[in-house]
Design an enzyme around this catalytic site. Structure first.
Site, mmCIF file in Angstrom:
data_model
loop_
_atom_site.group_PDB
_atom_site.id
_atom_site.type_symbol
_atom_site.label_atom_id
_atom_site.label_comp_id
_atom_site.label_asym_id
_atom_site.label_seq_id
_atom_site.Cartn_x
_atom_site.Cartn_y
_atom_site.Cartn_z
ATOM 1 N N GLY A 62 50.485 51.452 49.738
ATOM 2 C CA GLY A 62 49.055 51.601 50.014
ATOM 3 C C GLY A 62 48.207 51.295 48.789
ATOM 4 O O GLY A 62 47.236 51.986 48.501
ATOM 5 N N SER A 89 52.819 56.639 48.928
ATOM 6 C CA SER A 89 53.215 57.881 48.262
ATOM 7 C C SER A 89 52.177 58.247 47.208
ATOM 8 O O SER A 89 51.987 57.511 46.231
ATOM 9 C CB SER A 89 54.588 57.682 47.610
ATOM 10 O OG SER A 89 54.780 58.639 46.613
ATOM 11 N N ALA A 100 38.686 41.684 39.754
ATOM 12 C CA ALA A 100 37.905 40.443 39.852
ATOM 13 C C ALA A 100 38.512 39.556 40.924
ATOM 14 O O ALA A 100 39.738 39.491 41.074
ATOM 15 C CB ALA A 100 37.898 39.720 38.509
ATOM 16 N N LYS A 128 30.313 38.003 40.997
ATOM 17 C CA LYS A 128 30.999 37.202 39.976
ATOM 18 C C LYS A 128 30.700 35.727 40.242
ATOM 19 O O LYS A 128 30.982 35.223 41.333
ATOM 20 C CB LYS A 128 32.514 37.463 40.044
ATOM 21 C CG LYS A 128 33.318 36.571 39.115
ATOM 22 C CD LYS A 128 34.801 36.857 39.190
ATOM 23 C CE LYS A 128 35.588 35.784 38.468
ATOM 24 N NZ LYS A 128 37.040 35.913 38.678
ATOM 25 N N PRO A 146 32.877 27.930 36.106
ATOM 26 C CA PRO A 146 32.013 28.468 37.158
ATOM 27 C C PRO A 146 32.585 28.228 38.547
ATOM 28 O O PRO A 146 33.439 27.355 38.743
ATOM 29 C CB PRO A 146 30.735 27.634 36.983
ATOM 30 C CG PRO A 146 31.240 26.294 36.537
ATOM 31 C CD PRO A 146 32.513 26.543 35.755
ATOM 32 N N VAL A 236 62.914 57.261 50.548
ATOM 33 C CA VAL A 236 64.137 57.499 49.768
ATOM 34 C C VAL A 236 65.306 56.670 50.300
ATOM 35 O O VAL A 236 66.323 56.527 49.633
ATOM 36 C CB VAL A 236 64.508 58.999 49.762
ATOM 37 C CG1 VAL A 236 63.562 59.787 48.871
ATOM 38 C CG2 VAL A 236 64.551 59.589 51.159
ATOM 39 N N LEU A 383 52.118 42.604 44.313
ATOM 40 C CA LEU A 383 52.968 42.553 43.124
ATOM 41 C C LEU A 383 54.443 42.435 43.463
ATOM 42 O O LEU A 383 55.228 41.941 42.656
ATOM 43 C CB LEU A 383 52.698 43.797 42.264
ATOM 44 C CG LEU A 383 51.252 43.897 41.749
ATOM 45 C CD1 LEU A 383 51.001 45.237 41.075
ATOM 46 C CD2 LEU A 383 50.911 42.753 40.798
ATOM 47 N N THR A 394 43.701 35.790 40.399
ATOM 48 C CA THR A 394 44.232 35.155 41.605
ATOM 49 C C THR A 394 45.126 36.058 42.459
ATOM 50 O O THR A 394 45.492 35.666 43.572
ATOM 51 C CB THR A 394 45.042 33.903 41.212
ATOM 52 O OG1 THR A 394 45.819 34.191 40.037
ATOM 53 C CG2 THR A 394 44.129 32.739 40.922
HETATM 54 C C1 LIG Z 1 46.763 44.244 34.157
HETATM 55 C C2 LIG Z 1 46.469 43.726 35.531
HETATM 56 C C3 LIG Z 1 45.199 43.227 35.831
HETATM 57 C C4 LIG Z 1 44.929 42.714 37.097
HETATM 58 N N1 LIG Z 1 43.707 42.159 37.363
HETATM 59 C C5 LIG Z 1 43.505 41.541 38.540
HETATM 60 C C6 LIG Z 1 42.278 40.907 38.837
HETATM 61 O O1 LIG Z 1 41.325 40.938 38.067
HETATM 62 N N2 LIG Z 1 42.161 40.275 40.022
HETATM 63 C C7 LIG Z 1 43.168 40.231 40.925
HETATM 64 O O2 LIG Z 1 43.034 39.587 41.963
HETATM 65 N N3 LIG Z 1 44.317 40.886 40.687
HETATM 66 C C8 LIG Z 1 44.511 41.517 39.536
HETATM 67 N N4 LIG Z 1 45.681 42.165 39.301
HETATM 68 C C9 LIG Z 1 46.663 42.262 40.352
HETATM 69 C C10 LIG Z 1 46.316 43.388 41.278
HETATM 70 O O3 LIG Z 1 46.253 44.602 40.573
HETATM 71 C C11 LIG Z 1 47.385 43.502 42.325
HETATM 72 O O4 LIG Z 1 47.569 42.271 42.918
HETATM 73 C C12 LIG Z 1 46.974 44.429 43.403
HETATM 74 O O5 LIG Z 1 46.529 45.633 42.887
HETATM 75 C C13 LIG Z 1 48.089 44.636 44.363
HETATM 76 O O6 LIG Z 1 48.931 45.647 43.958
HETATM 77 P P1 LIG Z 1 49.961 46.138 45.009
HETATM 78 O O7 LIG Z 1 49.221 46.734 46.163
HETATM 79 O O8 LIG Z 1 50.909 45.040 45.276
HETATM 80 O O9 LIG Z 1 50.797 47.264 44.237
HETATM 81 P P2 LIG Z 1 50.448 48.781 43.837
HETATM 82 O O10 LIG Z 1 49.016 48.981 43.576
HETATM 83 O O11 LIG Z 1 51.406 49.112 42.749
HETATM 84 O O12 LIG Z 1 50.813 49.625 45.121
HETATM 85 C C14 LIG Z 1 52.149 49.919 45.466
HETATM 86 C C15 LIG Z 1 52.160 50.920 46.611
HETATM 87 O O13 LIG Z 1 53.506 51.117 47.034
HETATM 88 C C16 LIG Z 1 53.759 52.520 47.158
HETATM 89 N N5 LIG Z 1 55.170 52.784 46.931
HETATM 90 C C17 LIG Z 1 55.977 52.246 45.986
HETATM 91 N N6 LIG Z 1 57.220 52.765 46.084
HETATM 92 C C18 LIG Z 1 57.186 53.623 47.141
HETATM 93 C C19 LIG Z 1 58.140 54.490 47.745
HETATM 94 N N7 LIG Z 1 59.399 54.593 47.300
HETATM 95 N N8 LIG Z 1 57.748 55.248 48.795
HETATM 96 C C20 LIG Z 1 56.476 55.195 49.277
HETATM 97 N N9 LIG Z 1 55.536 54.390 48.739
HETATM 98 C C21 LIG Z 1 55.892 53.626 47.683
HETATM 99 C C22 LIG Z 1 52.847 53.153 46.102
HETATM 100 O O14 LIG Z 1 52.591 54.498 46.387
HETATM 101 C C23 LIG Z 1 51.597 52.282 46.246
HETATM 102 O O15 LIG Z 1 50.814 52.788 47.314
HETATM 103 C C24 LIG Z 1 45.949 42.723 38.070
HETATM 104 C C25 LIG Z 1 47.196 43.265 37.771
HETATM 105 C C26 LIG Z 1 47.463 43.761 36.528
HETATM 106 C C27 LIG Z 1 48.829 44.323 36.232
#
Ligand SMILES: Cc1cc2nc3c(=O)[nH]c(=O)nc-3n(C[C@H](O)[C@H](O)[C@H](O)COP(=O)(O)OP(=O)(O)OC[C@H]3O[C@@H](n4cnc5c(N)ncnc54)[C@H](O)[C@@H]3O)c2cc1C
Length: 560
Positions: A62, A89, A100, A128, A146, A236, A383, A394
């Site tokens: 989430g 979680s 961004a 932006k 831009p 788990v 990610l 991106t």
């Molecule tokens: C330094 C940095 C800067 C960034 N800046 C940008 C930006 O400017 N623009 C942009 O487009 N993107 C940016 N990103 C990327 C962006 O943060 C991610 O693409 C975006 O937040 C997606 O994250 P996510 O949802 O994949 O993972 P997360 O936010 O890590 O979410 C993972 C989810 O999985 C759940 N989870 C994991 N394991 C379990 C488990 N065992 N049981 C239950 N739940 C679990 C967690 O609770 C959480 O809800 C950046 C990333 C980083 C690292």
């Protein structure tokens, strides 16, 4: 109901189209005759549903990716019979950065039918118009990449070719002076183009900065309203079918089992399903993109927010600055081979404008991509599918594109390898295109003041990128291949901004009269400037539009 995936670009034209040019394309939904405003399947669709249809989609995670997927899938696929579940979680939490975006997000908002002013208010968002790069070509250099377009083509000859010749002859000023979004950014101003806008305002193209956790909360509210079932708890165990190897259910610490036909892995860097469970490997690109750590820190605002992101190069990486309504997001992205965490933090703290107000933490990552974005009955987003460092913002776009691609290829319960392969091919191409564009920023440097910059300047680069730079250096030509995200304006902005000049302009420009072209360009430049200074500041615009969040929290730190 057919959901059509249309390719989007960050530079083609204004979101509403440049007069006489192709419109900025948005994802389109083709409704069947008689469908209402809610595009979810109606009862008769449901009655026609057969056993081979996917009935339960389970999103694992989430964060931004999970809730983006949840908001879209619950809007389009939830028909009462098909259910969308999401597991997250609180104990594990989210990465909490990612603030961004790039212009295709306008299409994502349209897909969700979001009210843009409400969306900005709810996420403390800002506009932006591009990214200002500082110290990239050489220390002291500054340029903007831009959104939107440069000038007007004359007789079918691309504007930048006219500008290149003029640059050799006289002083046409920076190429950014011929871009609506760039001139508005330089003046701290913004105006939203409407369908009736005329050039140059019609050429304004924009995206948003927003607070990632508020964005996830906003999408969650919508998704739950659309019928998404949310489960809280740590997964788990993952159960698989003994024969096919497909994932059949995830099990929480509480013992609750959540079964599904299709799983969307949004579990972040952990890649719980696609990596840990299915063992799909990771293609490591750190030999081309060696930065591997980031320290984020928010600060109080010290001024009205600028409508652009800033990326300032340091000695072994770079620092972002993302102005929001209630605070500014900052962070230092660096390469651990060339810089320790303490030094990185010290540089970050020395280069902040406001007061920092949160604990520092180091985020570790490896640039690259999951070898398959879809394996068995698991599609990964966010990610878990890869990470390309945030230089061109991106990642959220990759999530958006993955969701739209999945809708366009939504499978039956018995997944066709043809559809899965098509999905994987498209995601691979997108990742590789973005990869090359980001590498360009490092390769196209003249810096030799630190081992890091000497390393990236001298490193080998992908052949695809070599070819692009080579073509540019000959006659300033840039060709957009296939459905590439970054168009000609983006490549031109970075190459010129980092002092990569062509040997000659395209000889076809010499068929045009020098005096007439110079006059036409001077008129264009004046029009962009006049249009920009006539606009309100971005804060005045947001306030007047009702897009400014209630309760001005500046300059104090917002409670988080
Ligand atoms: C330094 C940095 C800067 C960034 N800046 C940008 C930006 O400017 N623009 C942009 O487009 N993107 C940016 N990103 C990327 C962006 O943060 C991610 O693409 C975006 O937040 C997606 O994250 P996510 O949802 O994949 O993972 P997360 O936010 O890590 O979410 C993972 C989810 O999985 C759940 N989870 C994991 N394991 C379990 C488990 N065992 N049981 C239950 N739940 C679990 C967690 O609770 C959480 O809800 C950046 C990333 C980083 C690292």
């Amino acid at each position: 109901m057919t959901v059509r995936l249309l390719e989007s670009t960050i530079t083609a034209s204004g979101p509403l189209g440049k007069r006489g040019q192709k419109r900025q394309e948005r994802p389109k939904i083709e409704k069947n005759a008689g469908e209402g405003d809610q595009f979810a399947m109606n009862d008769s669709d449901s009655a026609n549903a057969t056993d081979h249809q996917i009935e339960r989609v389970v999103i694992v995670g989430g964060g931004t990716a999970g809730w983006m997927a949840g908001a879209v899938l619950s809007r389009f696929l939830n028909n009462g019979r098909r259910q969308i579940h999401l597991v997250e979680s609180d104990a594990i939490g989210t990465i909490g950065v990612g603030e961004a975006t790039i212009p295709p997000i306008l299409g994502f908002n349209a897909l969700l039918d979001l009210d843009e002013n409400e969306f900005l208010r709810e996420t403390q968002g800002t506009i932006k118009l591009g990214i200002e790069f500082v110290n990239w070509g050489r220390p002291g250099d500054r340029y903007i990449h831009p959104f939107g377009s440069y000038g007007q083509d004359l007789h079918g000859i691309p504007f930048h070719q006219l500008w290149l010749r003029e640059h050799g002859l006289g002083n046409p000023g920076p190429i950014a002076d011929y871009c609506m979004s760039a001139t508005a950014a330089a003046n701290g101003r913004f105006g939203r183009p409407s369908r009736d806008s005329r050039p140059p305002l019609a050429e304004m193209l924009y995206a948003f900065h927003f607070d990632a956790s508020l964005y996830a909360r906003y999408l969650r509210t919508r998704a739950e309203r659309q019928g998404l079932h949310r489960h809280e708890g740590r997964i788990v165990q993952v159960h698989r079918d003994g024969e096919s190897g497909d994932v059949t259910a995830v099990e929480l610490e509480s013992g609750e089992r959540i079964a599904g036909d299709l799983f969307i892995d949004c579990s972040g860097f952990r890649a719980l399903l696609i990596g840990e469970t299915l063992g799909v490997g990771y293609e490591d690109w750190s030999h081309w993109l060696p930065v591997d750590r980031a320290i984020p820190v928010p600060t109080t605002n010290i001024a009205s927010p600028d409508p652009f992101t800033r990326a300032t190069a340091h000695t072994a990486g770079w620092q972002w600055r993302i102005p929001l309504q209630h605070r500014t997001g900052n962070g230092h992205v660096y390469c651990s081979e060339f810089m320790g965490d303490e030094e990185a933090e010290r540089i970050l703290m020395a280069n902040l404008e406001g007061e920092p107000f949160a604990d520092r933490r180091v985020i570790r990552f490896t640039t690259g991509r999951r070898k398959q974005s879809w394996s068995h009955n698991v599609v990964c987003l966010g990610l878990s599918s890869g990470f390309l460092e945030p230089l061109e913002s991106t990642s959220i776009h990759l999530v958006q594109n993955g969701i739209q691609r999945l809708l366009a290829l939504f499978p039956d319960r018995k997944i066709s390898p043809l559809e899965r392969d098509e999905y994987n091919r498209g995601m691979k191409d997108l990742y590789e295109d973005i990869r090359d564009f980001i590498i360009l920023h490092y390769k196209a440097t003249q810096r030799d003041d630190t081992p890091f910059w000497r390393h990236v300047r001298d490193m080998a680069i992908p052949e695809t990128l070599e070819r692009k730079i080579g073509l540019w250096k000959l006659h300033g030509r840039v060709f957009r291949e296939g459905a590439e995200l970054f168009g000609t304006v983006s490549w031109i902005a970075v190459m010129l901004g980092q002092n990569i000049w062509p040997d000659h302009h395209d000889p076809i420009v010499d068929t045009l009269d020098e005096v007439k072209v110079a006059q036409a360009m001077a008129d264009m430049r004046r029009r962009y400037r006049e249009a920009a200074v006539a606009l309100p500041t971005q804060e005045a615009f947001l306030r007047a539009a009702g897009a400014w969040a209630a309760g001005d929290v500046r300059p104090q730190a917002a409670a988080r």
